[in-house]
Design a protein around this motif. Structure first.
Motif, mmCIF file in Angstrom:
data_model
loop_
_atom_site.group_PDB
_atom_site.id
_atom_site.type_symbol
_atom_site.label_atom_id
_atom_site.label_comp_id
_atom_site.label_asym_id
_atom_site.label_seq_id
_atom_site.Cartn_x
_atom_site.Cartn_y
_atom_site.Cartn_z
ATOM 1 N N LYS B 10 0.821 -1.216 0.000
ATOM 2 C CA LYS B 10 0.000 0.000 0.000
ATOM 3 C C LYS B 10 0.851 1.260 0.000
ATOM 4 O O LYS B 10 0.455 2.306 -0.497
ATOM 5 C CB LYS B 10 -0.954 -0.039 1.181
ATOM 6 N N ARG B 11 2.050 1.109 0.544
ATOM 7 C CA ARG B 11 2.986 2.231 0.546
ATOM 8 C C ARG B 11 3.467 2.552 -0.882
ATOM 9 O O ARG B 11 3.552 3.706 -1.282
ATOM 10 C CB ARG B 11 4.171 1.879 1.428
ATOM 11 N N LYS B 12 3.738 1.494 -1.620
ATOM 12 C CA LYS B 12 4.138 1.658 -3.022
ATOM 13 C C LYS B 12 3.012 2.325 -3.809
ATOM 14 O O LYS B 12 3.255 3.197 -4.642
ATOM 15 C CB LYS B 12 4.458 0.283 -3.612
ATOM 16 N N LEU B 13 1.795 1.927 -3.513
ATOM 17 C CA LEU B 13 0.625 2.529 -4.160
ATOM 18 C C LEU B 13 0.581 4.033 -3.881
ATOM 19 O O LEU B 13 0.377 4.838 -4.790
ATOM 20 C CB LEU B 13 -0.655 1.847 -3.637
ATOM 21 N N TRP B 14 0.788 4.388 -2.645
ATOM 22 C CA TRP B 14 0.745 5.808 -2.257
ATOM 23 C C TRP B 14 1.838 6.586 -2.994
ATOM 24 O O TRP B 14 1.584 7.625 -3.594
ATOM 25 C CB TRP B 14 0.924 5.940 -0.737
ATOM 26 N N LEU B 15 3.062 6.070 -2.940
ATOM 27 C CA LEU B 15 4.197 6.750 -3.581
ATOM 28 C C LEU B 15 3.963 6.887 -5.087
ATOM 29 O O LEU B 15 4.139 7.949 -5.662
ATOM 30 C CB LEU B 15 5.499 5.981 -3.317
ATOM 31 N N PHE B 16 3.543 5.778 -5.698
ATOM 32 C CA PHE B 16 3.299 5.766 -7.141
ATOM 33 C C PHE B 16 2.230 6.791 -7.526
ATOM 34 O O PHE B 16 2.387 7.539 -8.487
ATOM 35 C CB PHE B 16 2.880 4.365 -7.572
ATOM 36 N N SER B 17 1.170 6.841 -6.743
ATOM 37 C CA SER B 17 0.073 7.743 -7.091
ATOM 38 C C SER B 17 0.439 9.198 -6.818
ATOM 39 O O SER B 17 -0.203 10.108 -7.323
ATOM 40 C CB SER B 17 -1.198 7.355 -6.336
ATOM 41 N N HIS B 18 1.465 9.432 -6.008
ATOM 42 C CA HIS B 18 1.956 10.800 -5.817
ATOM 43 C C HIS B 18 3.131 11.096 -6.753
ATOM 44 O O HIS B 18 3.929 11.993 -6.480
ATOM 45 C CB HIS B 18 2.368 11.018 -4.360
ATOM 46 N N ASN B 19 3.241 10.316 -7.802
ATOM 47 C CA ASN B 19 4.308 10.481 -8.802
ATOM 48 C C ASN B 19 5.705 10.324 -8.227
ATOM 49 O O ASN B 19 6.658 10.895 -8.734
ATOM 50 C CB ASN B 19 4.212 11.838 -9.491
ATOM 51 N N ILE B 130 -6.493 5.432 0.438
ATOM 52 C CA ILE B 130 -5.031 5.469 0.634
ATOM 53 C C ILE B 130 -4.414 6.632 -0.134
ATOM 54 O O ILE B 130 -3.623 7.407 0.393
ATOM 55 C CB ILE B 130 -4.392 4.131 0.191
ATOM 56 N N ILE B 131 -4.823 6.776 -1.400
ATOM 57 C CA ILE B 131 -4.247 7.824 -2.240
ATOM 58 C C ILE B 131 -4.527 9.210 -1.670
ATOM 59 O O ILE B 131 -3.665 10.079 -1.668
ATOM 60 C CB ILE B 131 -4.808 7.719 -3.675
ATOM 61 N N ASN B 132 -5.757 9.391 -1.167
ATOM 62 C CA ASN B 132 -6.136 10.719 -0.687
ATOM 63 C C ASN B 132 -5.645 11.005 0.729
ATOM 64 O O ASN B 132 -5.752 12.134 1.206
ATOM 65 C CB ASN B 132 -7.653 10.897 -0.759
ATOM 66 N N ASP B 133 -5.131 9.993 1.374
ATOM 67 C CA ASP B 133 -4.617 10.198 2.718
ATOM 68 C C ASP B 133 -3.337 11.029 2.638
ATOM 69 O O ASP B 133 -2.480 10.775 1.804
ATOM 70 C CB ASP B 133 -4.304 8.829 3.354
ATOM 71 N N LYS B 134 -3.243 12.042 3.511
ATOM 72 C CA LYS B 134 -2.036 12.879 3.503
ATOM 73 C C LYS B 134 -0.824 12.087 3.976
ATOM 74 O O LYS B 134 0.307 12.368 3.618
ATOM 75 C CB LYS B 134 -2.242 14.091 4.419
ATOM 76 N N LYS B 135 -1.104 11.132 4.837
ATOM 77 C CA LYS B 135 -0.002 10.385 5.435
ATOM 78 C C LYS B 135 0.361 9.165 4.584
ATOM 79 O O LYS B 135 -0.509 8.448 4.095
ATOM 80 C CB LYS B 135 -0.420 9.934 6.845
ATOM 81 N N ILE B 136 1.642 8.950 4.451
ATOM 82 C CA ILE B 136 2.114 7.807 3.672
ATOM 83 C C ILE B 136 2.039 6.540 4.521
ATOM 84 O O ILE B 136 2.364 6.572 5.708
ATOM 85 C CB ILE B 136 3.557 8.086 3.177
ATOM 86 N N PRO B 137 1.569 5.416 3.982
ATOM 87 C CA PRO B 137 1.524 4.173 4.766
ATOM 88 C C PRO B 137 2.934 3.730 5.188
ATOM 89 O O PRO B 137 3.910 4.025 4.502
ATOM 90 C CB PRO B 137 0.922 3.155 3.781
ATOM 91 N N ASN B 138 3.002 3.038 6.303
ATOM 92 C CA ASN B 138 4.302 2.592 6.820
ATOM 93 C C ASN B 138 4.949 1.546 5.922
ATOM 94 O O ASN B 138 4.269 0.893 5.138
ATOM 95 C CB ASN B 138 4.133 1.991 8.214
ATOM 96 N N VAL B 139 6.251 1.371 6.117
ATOM 97 C CA VAL B 139 6.929 0.293 5.384
ATOM 98 C C VAL B 139 6.391 -1.047 5.870
ATOM 99 O O VAL B 139 6.017 -1.191 7.034
ATOM 100 C CB VAL B 139 8.474 0.325 5.544
ATOM 101 N N ILE B 140 6.359 -2.030 4.987
ATOM 102 C CA ILE B 140 5.716 -3.289 5.360
ATOM 103 C C ILE B 140 6.691 -4.297 5.964
ATOM 104 O O ILE B 140 6.289 -5.302 6.507
ATOM 105 C CB ILE B 140 4.974 -3.939 4.159
#
Lengths: 329, 156
Positions: B10-19, B130-140
């Protein structure tokens, strides 16, 4: 791993099929494009737009040095890694004074830690540097209380003054080095420092290029300096570890001496043969690896610079507070 | 891609979606790209429909997704199911999905099962959160991280 190419000869750099070729009257040499991270141009090179497009496609930065060996500029392809988020937040981190100061302090804190680490290495029975180390520590303690970038730069200047004053003690050549001078350096050691610092600066710029950071938005240096000032910021941390240590080793092994320079008008410049010696050693150093504590794997010195950019990114997007790199071995 | 990353990290998803992309130098990503480009070269490739990019389509109503390895099989399957789900929205409901691993000489059929619609819709909801969350998910902190292009960024 990709690497740097250093071009001294004059000639033409061209795209040939899907590779690079450097040609002159006598020779032509292929350079596999996949292998290139950055190119340093010291000689007179001509090239065309077909080549620049090709370099751009392959995310290669090119750094140019003038006749005197001074850095004059870089070919910096269009940013391929753009993140609006990071960009905006990097700008905010600069504009918000407290945020800016916090990051700037971290740069100086790490840089001066690494400086004092260098002195501790040379502080032996025959060379006593206790006083200077203590004085630097006292100055470092003041860092926490500074309230402006100017103050910060002032402390940094004082630390460097002490630092440079010690070089005469542990370099086993008569270097007669008292103060740092630029534009133009009048002492050959100054000329050497300028050249090597420009290598750190350009390497850092290339690493920044491979991240989402904007190289023009800086924290310690002022962005109005019309340079890639973030590269200057991050370089501060690595100058003592990579640059200065390289200088000490080159001088103490007599690989570079007063004879390595030529005097021209009011310039003291490095001979091409000396530059080649330096670049070879510099390259070796960037490739050297250390075991990284957090990543639990071996990383090169070059990678350390990239990781520094990542840590800054994490700070900027408010994930993790930035802690500048302090040498741990 | 979002569905795929969602099922991996989910962290990768967040990073990817924030370019925040770190894949341009990763050797496994590069190899994957070459495999995708070089395999089945007689086929017309890459059909963009909505926001999905189907590797290739065959006349017998199959969509094909090419992958380097089956280490993320669950995520690979979900990615095709998502494609089938989108096509179904367009009224195309007798399509079959084929997962291709040219280097492993394996291909696998994928169908949209009865409850898959619900699962996919739930995942889409979560992805937006997840994408709209300001906070980035933790490392897994998983052993898969070691090979990930984002490893150095996440763990430094």
């Amino acid at each position: 791993m990709k690497r740097s190419y250093y071009l001294f000869s004059n000639g033409e750099l061209k795209r040939r099929d899907n590779s690079l070729i450097i040609k002159n009257d006598k020779t032509s040499k292929y350079i596999p494009v996949e292998d290139v991270n950055q190119i340093y141009v010291f000689g007179e090179i001509s090239f065309n737009s077909k080549l620049t497009n090709f370099l751009f496609q392959n995310n290669i930065t090119v750094h140019f040095f003038n006749y005197y060996g001074y850095y004059s500029g870089s070919f910096y392809p269009r940013e391929s890694l753009l993140s609006g988020d990071v960009h905006l937040k990097q700008a905010v981190s600069h504009l918000n004074f407290q945020k800016r100061l916090l990051i700037a302090k971290e740069f100086i804190d790490s840089a001066s830690f690494n400086i004092s680490r260098n002195l501790k290495y040379y502080n032996r029975k025959e060379v006593n540097l206790e006083t200077q180390i203590k004085d630097i520590e006292l100055l470092r303690n003041k860092l926490n209380k500074v309230n402006s970038i100017e103050e910060l730069m002032g402390i940094e200047g004082n630390i460097r003054k002490i630092y440079y004053s010690t070089w005469n003690f542990f370099i086993n050549q008569n270097i007669n080095f008292h103060k740092r001078e630029k534009h133009p350096p009048k002492n050959w050691i100054n000329s050497l420092i300028s050249f090597i610092n420009s290598l750190i600066y350009t390497t850092t710029l290339t690493e920044i290029y491979h991240t989402h950071l904007d190289p023009t938005i800086s924290f310690l240096h002022s962005p109005s300096e019309r340079r890639f000032s973030l590269s200057l910021d991050i370089s501060e941390i690595f100058k003592p570890i990579i640059g200065d240590r390289l200088i000490f080793s080159l001088l103490n092994k007599n690989m570079i001496t007063h004879e390595s320079f030529i005097e021209e008008f009011n310039h003291i410049i490095l001979k091409d043969s000396s530059k080649k010696i330096i670049l070879k050693e510099f390259d070796e150093r960037l490739k050297q690896t250390i075991k990284h504590k957090k990543l639990n794997k071996k990383v090169s010195y070059r990678k350390l610079i990239r990781l520094e950019c990542y840590k800054l990114e994490k700070h900027i997007i408010e994930e993790k507070k930035y802690e500048g790199f302090k040498i741990w071995w | 891609m979002h569905i795929y990353y969602f099922n991996i990290c989910k962290r990768k998803l967040w990073l990817f979606s924030h370019n925040l992309n770190f894949e341009d130098e990763n050797i496994d990503v590069k190899i994957g790209k070459v495999i995708e480009e070089e395999s089945y070269s007689s086929q017309k490739k890459n059909y963009m429909i909505d926001n999905i990019n189907i590797d290739y389509i065959k006349k017998n109503k199959t969509i094909h997704e090419i992958k380097k390895s089956n280490s993320f099989e669950e995520a690979n399957i979900m990615q095709i199911k998502y494609y089938l789900y989108i096509l179904k929205e367009y009224g195309l409901d007798d399509i079959k999905g084929i997962l291709e691993y040219p280097k492993l000489y394996i291909r696998k059929e994928v169908h949209l099962d009865k409850n898959d619609d619900i699962i996919i819709e739930k995942q889409i909801d979560e992805i937006y959160k997840i994408i709209n969350d300001k906070k980035i998910p933790n490392v897994i902190d998983n052993k898969i991280c070691k090979k990930c292009a984002y490893y150095e960024y996440c763990y430094v």
